[in-house]
Scaffold this motif. Structure first.
Motif, short mmCIF file in Angstrom:
data_model
loop_
_atom_site.label_atom_id
_atom_site.label_comp_id
_atom_site.label_asym_id
_atom_site.label_seq_id
_atom_site.Cartn_x
_atom_site.Cartn_y
_atom_site.Cartn_z
N ALA A 61 0.83 -1.20 0.00
CA ALA A 61 0.00 0.00 0.00
C ALA A 61 0.86 1.25 0.00
CB ALA A 61 -0.92 -0.01 1.22
N GLN A 62 1.90 1.26 0.82
CA GLN A 62 2.80 2.41 0.89
C GLN A 62 3.46 2.67 -0.45
OE1 GLN A 62 5.65 2.28 4.17
NE2 GLN A 62 7.19 3.26 2.87
N GLU A 63 4.00 1.62 -1.07
CA GLU A 63 4.70 1.78 -2.35
C GLU A 63 3.74 2.18 -3.48
OE1 GLU A 63 8.10 1.15 -3.36
OE2 GLU A 63 8.50 1.41 -1.23
N ALA A 64 2.50 1.72 -3.38
CA ALA A 64 1.50 2.05 -4.40
C ALA A 64 0.88 3.43 -4.18
CB ALA A 64 0.41 0.99 -4.44
N GLY A 65 1.12 4.00 -2.99
CA GLY A 65 0.56 5.31 -2.69
C GLY A 65 -0.92 5.29 -2.37
N VAL A 66 -1.37 4.20 -1.74
CA VAL A 66 -2.77 4.11 -1.35
C VAL A 66 -2.84 3.79 0.14
CG1 VAL A 66 -3.47 3.32 -3.65
CG2 VAL A 66 -2.99 1.64 -1.85
N ALA A 91 -6.16 -0.61 0.12
CA ALA A 91 -5.51 -1.77 -0.50
C ALA A 91 -6.30 -3.04 -0.18
CB ALA A 91 -4.08 -1.90 0.01
N TYR A 92 -6.71 -3.18 1.07
CA TYR A 92 -7.49 -4.36 1.45
C TYR A 92 -8.88 -4.36 0.80
CZ TYR A 92 -4.32 -6.31 4.94
OH TYR A 92 -3.25 -6.92 5.57
N HIS A 93 -9.39 -3.18 0.47
CA HIS A 93 -10.68 -3.10 -0.22
C HIS A 93 -10.58 -3.72 -1.62
CE1 HIS A 93 -14.50 -1.52 -1.69
NE2 HIS A 93 -13.85 -1.00 -2.72
N HIS A 94 -9.44 -3.53 -2.25
CA HIS A 94 -9.26 -4.02 -3.62
C HIS A 94 -8.65 -5.42 -3.67
CE1 HIS A 94 -10.37 -0.28 -5.65
NE2 HIS A 94 -9.71 0.36 -4.70
N VAL A 95 -7.84 -5.77 -2.66
CA VAL A 95 -7.19 -7.08 -2.61
C VAL A 95 -7.36 -7.62 -1.20
CG1 VAL A 95 -5.03 -8.35 -2.85
CG2 VAL A 95 -5.49 -6.41 -4.35
N ALA A 96 -8.02 -8.75 -1.07
CA ALA A 96 -8.42 -9.23 0.25
C ALA A 96 -7.26 -9.61 1.15
CB ALA A 96 -9.36 -10.43 0.10
N SER A 97 -6.15 -10.09 0.57
CA SER A 97 -5.05 -10.57 1.41
C SER A 97 -3.78 -10.70 0.57
CB SER A 97 -5.39 -11.92 2.03
OG SER A 97 -5.44 -12.93 1.01
N LYS A 98 -2.69 -10.93 1.27
CA LYS A 98 -1.41 -11.20 0.61
C LYS A 98 -1.48 -12.47 -0.22
CE LYS A 98 3.45 -11.99 1.86
NZ LYS A 98 4.45 -11.87 2.96
N ASP A 99 -2.26 -13.46 0.25
CA ASP A 99 -2.41 -14.70 -0.51
C ASP A 99 -2.93 -14.44 -1.92
OD1 ASP A 99 -1.46 -16.39 1.47
OD2 ASP A 99 -3.44 -16.77 2.32
N VAL A 100 -3.83 -13.48 -2.05
CA VAL A 100 -4.37 -13.13 -3.36
C VAL A 100 -3.25 -12.61 -4.27
CG1 VAL A 100 -5.95 -11.61 -4.61
CG2 VAL A 100 -6.68 -12.69 -2.47
N LEU A 101 -2.38 -11.80 -3.71
CA LEU A 101 -1.26 -11.25 -4.48
C LEU A 101 -0.26 -12.34 -4.86
CD1 LEU A 101 -0.75 -7.91 -2.54
CD2 LEU A 101 -1.75 -8.21 -4.81
N VAL A 102 -0.08 -13.32 -3.97
CA VAL A 102 0.79 -14.46 -4.30
C VAL A 102 0.22 -15.21 -5.50
CG1 VAL A 102 1.61 -16.71 -3.49
CG2 VAL A 102 1.74 -14.71 -1.99
N GLN A 103 -1.09 -15.41 -5.53
CA GLN A 103 -1.71 -16.07 -6.67
C GLN A 103 -1.55 -15.25 -7.95
OE1 GLN A 103 -2.64 -19.09 -6.73
NE2 GLN A 103 -2.54 -19.47 -4.53
N GLU A 104 -1.59 -13.93 -7.82
CA GLU A 104 -1.35 -13.06 -8.98
C GLU A 104 0.06 -13.27 -9.51
OE1 GLU A 104 -3.37 -11.14 -10.61
OE2 GLU A 104 -5.08 -10.78 -9.31
#
Length: 225
Positions: A35-40, A45-58
């Motif tokens: 979130a910090q690096e994306a500037g949000v 960030a959690y509103h758009h992506v539920a968890s770190k696991d989701v980003l791992v799948q991405e």
């Protein structure tokens, strides 16, 4: 200041996370850092992506798509062993920037029930990409793989593919030299075994072995292999 759409914000979070996974690894890439690096805001960030696991799948999807593209660009018709060798070397080339991530995340990947496991329903889209590529590798090989062995062979090769990935994760040598040597030895061995399976005297045994592996291999969709 131009407001981002929800789609643009999610894409920014996704691309930021993928960059951080490569640069800082699995452990250091927290949702707060993304979130910090994306500037949000973290809550946004959690509103758009539920968890770190989701980003791992991405990340899994991104890497598998890149692997499919590179492998298909390099593949040529011919011997199954050479086609497998090309495919697995392409994987090692694509995986290279994420070695730190792989080393740190392997614990989650092998934990039963973990969303990061390659056998989990969450990982199904990535696993299907890998299995579809291996099916293409088998179908484009000469001599042709016997039809009754084809599906079980693809399932077995997917397990070998996961084994190559695990070897790469634990490989400290420059440019994954040790894993590349493993690929160079294993790929022609598979080809020789399939050629042997074309002989009537060995076909039944080969079919039994592949069927056993095929039944054991969990299918990423949650059904039979």
């Amino acid at each position: 200041m131009t407001r981002r759409t929800a789609t643009e914000t999610r894409e920014l979070i996704r691309t930021t996370a993928l960059r951080l996974f490569a640069e800082r690894g699995y452990d250091a890439t927290t949702m707060r850092l993304v979130a910090q690096e994306a500037g949000v805001a973290v809550g946004n960030a959690y509103h758009h992506v539920a968890s770190k696991d989701v980003l791992v799948q991405e990340l899994y999807l991104e890497v598998n798509r890149a692997h499919v593209a590179v492998a298909r660009e390099r593949l040529e018709p011919g011997d199954l062993g050479e086609r497998l060798r090309t495919t697995w070397h392409a994987a090692l080339d694509v995986f290279a920037p994420f070695h730190r991530f792989g080393a740190e995340s392997i614990g989650a990947a092998v934990r039963p029930g973990s969303p990061a496991s390659p056998f989990s329903p969450a990982s199904a889209p990535s696993a299907e990409l890998a299995r579809a590529l291996l099916a293409d590798v088998v179908d484009g090989a000469t001599p042709r793989v016997p039809t009754d062995l084809r599906d079980d062979l693809v399932a077995a090769l997917w397990l070998v593919h996961l084994g190559v990935t695990a070897a790469w994760v634990h490989d400290p040598t420059p440019d994954a030299r040790r894993t590349r040597e493993l690929v160079d030895a294993a790929a022609p061995l598979v080809s020789r075994l399939v050629r042997l399976a074309r002989l009537p005297v060995a076909h039944g045994v080969a079919g039994d072995v592949l069927a056993l592996v095929g039944r054991w291999a969990p299918h990423p969709s949650g059904g039979a292999a």
